[in-house]
Design an enzyme around this catalytic site. Sequence first.
Site, PDB file in Angstrom:
ATOM      1  N   PHE A   1       0.901  -1.105  -0.069  1.00  0.00           N
ATOM      2  CA  PHE A   1       0.074   0.065   0.132  1.00  0.00           C
ATOM      3  C   PHE A   1       0.992   1.217  -0.104  1.00  0.00           C
TER       4      PHE A   1
ATOM      5  N   ASP B   1      13.636 -11.481  -1.054  1.00  0.00           N
ATOM      6  CA  ASP B   1      13.136 -11.581   0.129  1.00  0.00           C
ATOM      7  C   ASP B   1      14.114 -10.734   1.116  1.00  0.00           C
ATOM      8  N   ILE B   2      13.575  -9.934   1.963  1.00  0.00           N
ATOM      9  CA  ILE B   2      14.649  -9.072   2.763  1.00  0.00           C
ATOM     10  C   ILE B   2      15.199 -10.190   3.929  1.00  0.00           C
TER      11      ILE B   2
ATOM     12  N   THR C   1      10.020 -11.511   9.614  1.00  0.00           N
ATOM     13  CA  THR C   1      10.059 -10.555   8.499  1.00  0.00           C
ATOM     14  C   THR C   1      10.638  -9.071   9.078  1.00  0.00           C
TER      15      THR C   1
ATOM     16  N   THR D   1       6.088   3.014  12.800  1.00  0.00           N
ATOM     17  CA  THR D   1       4.563   3.248  13.199  1.00  0.00           C
ATOM     18  C   THR D   1       4.553   3.915  14.803  1.00  0.00           C
ATOM     19  N   ASP D   2       3.285   4.662  14.853  1.00  0.00           N
ATOM     20  CA  ASP D   2       2.982   5.277  16.102  1.00  0.00           C
ATOM     21  C   ASP D   2       2.520   4.109  17.145  1.00  0.00           C
ATOM     22  N   GLU D   3       2.321   2.886  16.481  1.00  0.00           N
ATOM     23  CA  GLU D   3       1.888   1.565  17.587  1.00  0.00           C
ATOM     24  C   GLU D   3       2.903   1.290  18.463  1.00  0.00           C
TER      25      GLU D   3
ATOM     26  N   TYR E   1       2.424  -7.477  16.112  1.00  0.00           N
ATOM     27  CA  TYR E   1       3.054  -6.576  15.113  1.00  0.00           C
ATOM     28  C   TYR E   1       3.723  -5.308  15.798  1.00  0.00           C
TER      29      TYR E   1
ATOM     30  N   SER F   1       7.198  -6.167  17.170  1.00  0.00           N
ATOM     31  CA  SER F   1       7.904  -6.412  15.964  1.00  0.00           C
ATOM     32  C   SER F   1       8.615  -5.453  15.482  1.00  0.00           C
ATOM     33  N   LYS F   2       7.791  -4.154  15.478  1.00  0.00           N
ATOM     34  CA  LYS F   2       8.217  -3.131  14.586  1.00  0.00           C
ATOM     35  C   LYS F   2       8.995  -2.130  15.673  1.00  0.00           C
TER      36      LYS F   2
ATOM     37  N   ARG G   1      -8.289   6.550  16.180  1.00  0.00           N
ATOM     38  CA  ARG G   1      -7.237   6.455  15.509  1.00  0.00           C
ATOM     39  C   ARG G   1      -6.941   7.885  14.733  1.00  0.00           C
TER      40      ARG G   1
ATOM     41  N   PRO H   1      -8.604  -8.723  20.642  1.00  0.00           N
ATOM     42  CA  PRO H   1      -7.514  -8.813  21.967  1.00  0.00           C
ATOM     43  C   PRO H   1      -6.648  -7.751  22.076  1.00  0.00           C
TER      44      PRO H   1
HETATM   45  P1  NAD Z   1       1.322  -3.742   3.391  1.00  0.00           P
HETATM   46  O1  NAD Z   1       1.083  -4.913   4.058  1.00  0.00           O
HETATM   47  O2  NAD Z   1       0.399  -3.011   2.232  1.00  0.00           O
HETATM   48  O3  NAD Z   1       2.594  -3.908   2.246  1.00  0.00           O
HETATM   49  C1  NAD Z   1       3.921  -4.701   2.728  1.00  0.00           C
HETATM   50  C2  NAD Z   1       4.572  -5.021   1.636  1.00  0.00           C
HETATM   51  O4  NAD Z   1       5.971  -5.573   1.956  1.00  0.00           O
HETATM   52  C3  NAD Z   1       3.924  -5.882   0.658  1.00  0.00           C
HETATM   53  O5  NAD Z   1       4.293  -5.452  -0.893  1.00  0.00           O
HETATM   54  C4  NAD Z   1       4.806  -7.343   0.962  1.00  0.00           C
HETATM   55  O6  NAD Z   1       4.851  -8.195  -0.469  1.00  0.00           O
HETATM   56  C5  NAD Z   1       6.279  -6.862   1.198  1.00  0.00           C
HETATM   57  N1  NAD Z   1       7.104  -7.723   2.004  1.00  0.00           N
HETATM   58  C6  NAD Z   1       6.434  -8.496   3.292  1.00  0.00           C
HETATM   59  N2  NAD Z   1       7.529  -9.485   3.405  1.00  0.00           N
HETATM   60  C7  NAD Z   1       8.334  -8.952   2.925  1.00  0.00           C
HETATM   61  C8  NAD Z   1       9.809  -9.566   2.639  1.00  0.00           C
HETATM   62  N3  NAD Z   1      10.025 -10.640   3.695  1.00  0.00           N
HETATM   63  N4  NAD Z   1      10.677  -9.310   1.485  1.00  0.00           N
HETATM   64  C9  NAD Z   1      10.307  -8.341   0.978  1.00  0.00           C
HETATM   65  N5  NAD Z   1       9.127  -7.604   0.842  1.00  0.00           N
HETATM   66  C10 NAD Z   1       8.242  -8.299   1.788  1.00  0.00           C
HETATM   67  O7  NAD Z   1       1.974  -2.616   4.141  1.00  0.00           O
HETATM   68  P2  NAD Z   1       1.746  -1.145   4.326  1.00  0.00           P
HETATM   69  O8  NAD Z   1       0.473  -0.548   4.897  1.00  0.00           O
HETATM   70  O9  NAD Z   1       1.973  -0.524   2.938  1.00  0.00           O
HETATM   71  O10 NAD Z   1       2.869  -0.802   5.370  1.00  0.00           O
HETATM   72  C11 NAD Z   1       4.233  -0.422   4.911  1.00  0.00           C
HETATM   73  C12 NAD Z   1       5.140   0.060   6.091  1.00  0.00           C
HETATM   74  O11 NAD Z   1       4.476   1.148   6.855  1.00  0.00           O
HETATM   75  C13 NAD Z   1       5.216  -1.153   7.079  1.00  0.00           C
HETATM   76  O12 NAD Z   1       6.600  -1.177   7.575  1.00  0.00           O
HETATM   77  C14 NAD Z   1       4.198  -0.816   8.101  1.00  0.00           C
HETATM   78  O13 NAD Z   1       4.688  -1.188   9.549  1.00  0.00           O
HETATM   79  C15 NAD Z   1       4.652   0.823   8.107  1.00  0.00           C
HETATM   80  N6  NAD Z   1       3.418   1.910   8.526  1.00  0.00           N
HETATM   81  C16 NAD Z   1       2.103   1.461   8.064  1.00  0.00           C
HETATM   82  C17 NAD Z   1       1.026   2.239   8.319  1.00  0.00           C
HETATM   83  C18 NAD Z   1      -0.305   2.230   7.778  1.00  0.00           C
HETATM   84  O14 NAD Z   1      -1.536   2.786   8.168  1.00  0.00           O
HETATM   85  N7  NAD Z   1      -0.514   1.158   6.759  1.00  0.00           N
HETATM   86  C19 NAD Z   1       1.254   3.428   9.093  1.00  0.00           C
HETATM   87  C20 NAD Z   1       2.494   3.651   9.825  1.00  0.00           C
HETATM   88  C21 NAD Z   1       3.660   2.717   9.246  1.00  0.00           C
HETATM   89  O1  DAU Z   2      -1.057   3.490  13.522  1.00  0.00           O
HETATM   90  C1  DAU Z   2      -0.596   3.001  12.409  1.00  0.00           C
HETATM   91  C2  DAU Z   2      -0.833   1.515  12.258  1.00  0.00           C
HETATM   92  O2  DAU Z   2      -2.177   1.740  11.468  1.00  0.00           O
HETATM   93  C3  DAU Z   2       0.125   0.613  11.097  1.00  0.00           C
HETATM   94  O3  DAU Z   2       1.336   0.656  11.937  1.00  0.00           O
HETATM   95  C4  DAU Z   2      -0.523  -0.712  10.726  1.00  0.00           C
HETATM   96  O4  DAU Z   2       0.361  -1.270   9.924  1.00  0.00           O
HETATM   97  C5  DAU Z   2      -1.924  -0.368  10.258  1.00  0.00           C
HETATM   98  O5  DAU Z   2      -2.562  -1.740   9.892  1.00  0.00           O
HETATM   99  C6  DAU Z   2      -3.006   0.141  11.008  1.00  0.00           C
HETATM  100  O6  DAU Z   2      -3.039  -0.413  12.336  1.00  0.00           O
HETATM  101  P1  DAU Z   2      -4.656  -0.460  12.882  1.00  0.00           P
HETATM  102  O7  DAU Z   2      -4.735  -1.555  13.831  1.00  0.00           O
HETATM  103  O8  DAU Z   2      -5.056   0.765  13.613  1.00  0.00           O
HETATM  104  O9  DAU Z   2      -5.584  -0.478  11.764  1.00  0.00           O
HETATM  105  P2  DAU Z   2      -6.792  -1.239  11.100  1.00  0.00           P
HETATM  106  O10 DAU Z   2      -7.186  -0.704  10.015  1.00  0.00           O
HETATM  107  O11 DAU Z   2      -6.663  -2.928  11.211  1.00  0.00           O
HETATM  108  O12 DAU Z   2      -7.901  -0.922  12.343  1.00  0.00           O
HETATM  109  C7  DAU Z   2      -8.104   0.326  12.745  1.00  0.00           C
HETATM  110  C8  DAU Z   2      -9.213   0.499  13.745  1.00  0.00           C
HETATM  111  O13 DAU Z   2     -10.330  -0.043  13.397  1.00  0.00           O
HETATM  112  C9  DAU Z   2      -8.619  -0.273  15.038  1.00  0.00           C
HETATM  113  O14 DAU Z   2      -9.164   0.399  16.098  1.00  0.00           O
HETATM  114  C10 DAU Z   2      -9.484  -1.667  14.835  1.00  0.00           C
HETATM  115  C11 DAU Z   2     -10.732  -1.424  14.046  1.00  0.00           C
HETATM  116  N1  DAU Z   2     -11.320  -2.269  13.200  1.00  0.00           N
HETATM  117  C12 DAU Z   2     -10.706  -2.800  12.058  1.00  0.00           C
HETATM  118  C13 DAU Z   2     -10.908  -3.764  11.283  1.00  0.00           C
HETATM  119  C14 DAU Z   2     -10.044  -4.273  10.358  1.00  0.00           C
HETATM  120  C15 DAU Z   2     -12.738  -2.731  13.266  1.00  0.00           C
HETATM  121  O15 DAU Z   2     -13.397  -2.110  14.149  1.00  0.00           O
HETATM  122  N2  DAU Z   2     -13.183  -3.789  12.460  1.00  0.00           N
HETATM  123  C16 DAU Z   2     -12.290  -4.046  11.302  1.00  0.00           C
HETATM  124  O16 DAU Z   2     -12.912  -5.112  10.769  1.00  0.00           O
END
Ligand code: NAD
Ligand code: DAU
Length: 337
Positions: free
Chosen positions: A12, A60-61, A101, A126-128, A151, A154-155, A215, A275
């Site tokens: 993404f 693969d990283i 990973t 991430t802020d998590e 998750y 690990s981050k 969020r 959970p």
């Molecule tokens: P995503 O799950 O959409 O994409 C992850 C990508 O990493 C995929 O293309 C996958 O194929 C690739 N990948 C996974 N394992 C791999 C490996 N071993 N080697 C090479 N490639 C591999 O994730 P995203 O939501 O785009 O998040 C990207 C990064 O940003 C992550 O590190 C996540 O922790 C961080 N992040 C995400 C959010 C969010 O809201 N989505 C917010 C803050 C930070």
């Molecule tokens: O804060 C940054 C993080 O945001 C990133 O590091 C993560 O990669 C990303 O997945 C995201 O984590 P969240 O757990 O906050 O995102 P998610 O979209 O899974 O959930 C957002 C909120 O919505 C959370 O409070 C859980 C709730 N939720 C989620 C899903 C999938 C629901 O209520 N129903 C659902 O079906």
Amino acid sequence: MKNILVTGGAGFIGSNFIHYMLAKHSGYSVINFDKLTYAGNLENLSAVKGVQRYRFVKGDICRKDEVLAAMRTYAVDTVVHFAAESHVDRSILGPAVFVETNVMGTNVLLDASREADIERFLHVSTDEVYGSLGATGYFTEQTPLHPNSPYSASKASSDLLVLAYQHTFGFPGVVTRCSNNYGPYQFPEKLIPLMIANALNDRPLPVYGDGLNVRDWLYVEDHCSALDTVLHRGAVGEVYNIGGHNEWKNIDIVKTVLKELGKPESLITFVKDRPGHDRRYAIDASRLQNELGWTPAHRFEEGIRKTVRWYLENRPWWERIISGEYTKYYDQQYSQR
Ligand code: NAD
Ligand code: DAU
């Protein structure tokens, strides 16, 4: 900075970042290094497939040989590290791949980067990692780490590795921590695209717990511009929070999506809570704003409208995803709730 290796560029945020960087910096080449897990999708990059300055390497990283080969073949001088397992719910179903990973993979990538004499390494986190807030307050870069899910643990581990490599070896690493992203190409396991897809199919919208968890949402392009800023102007060994002061209760996000789509609120179904569900995230990004001059360009009303429109216009993209392997995940995740 000439040749940037983007790990996880088929996901993404990674794919949005590649589009952003190719458009913004005409002198840069981007090498997308991605394993193509369930979350990786090269369709996200079909628009740049033939572009000379863009290359895709399936790798693969966790495999140092594969990482080093890519770095050497393309004379990589910069790494932007997105590759990760990214979904909290999946980390509850099976934590092992998150450690493999996000922790081991980052460690391999750091070692390969040292060997290849990388000049700058941006670790996207991430802020998590800060845990959960009460009703008030914000995460700053000084907030102690308190990750609550496999998750986020690990981050946090990977962040600490990057900072430890910087401290110990003088490695040119910098870390960003962003709040929740939304926008085009987000995999429909995450809240906003899941709710859009379910609503468009007139399926129940599963809201966890009481729906009052908070969020802090940022449009993905604003995350990309912040990363571009930190990549060029951030100080090595430092951490920068990224966010746009845009807190929303989950239930209000879901209602907004329904309103945008003209679908009824009767689709909302409250289900068993996640959970260990973190209650509230809210990020203080004033360091990035004051020291590096970054500001987000999108207001939420505009960002969510653009996002909903993108999912309406790209129905085949997400329909293919939710009709494949995803159905098994969905059953496992939601059928007992
Ligand atoms: P995503 O799950 O959409 O994409 C992850 C990508 O990493 C995929 O293309 C996958 O194929 C690739 N990948 C996974 N394992 C791999 C490996 N071993 N080697 C090479 N490639 C591999 O994730 P995203 O939501 O785009 O998040 C990207 C990064 O940003 C992550 O590190 C996540 O922790 C961080 N992040 C995400 C959010 C969010 O809201 N989505 C917010 C803050 C930070
Ligand atoms: O804060 C940054 C993080 O945001 C990133 O590091 C993560 O990669 C990303 O997945 C995201 O984590 P969240 O757990 O906050 O995102 P998610 O979209 O899974 O959930 C957002 C909120 O919505 C959370 O409070 C859980 C709730 N939720 C989620 C899903 C999938 C629901 O209520 N129903 C659902 O079906």
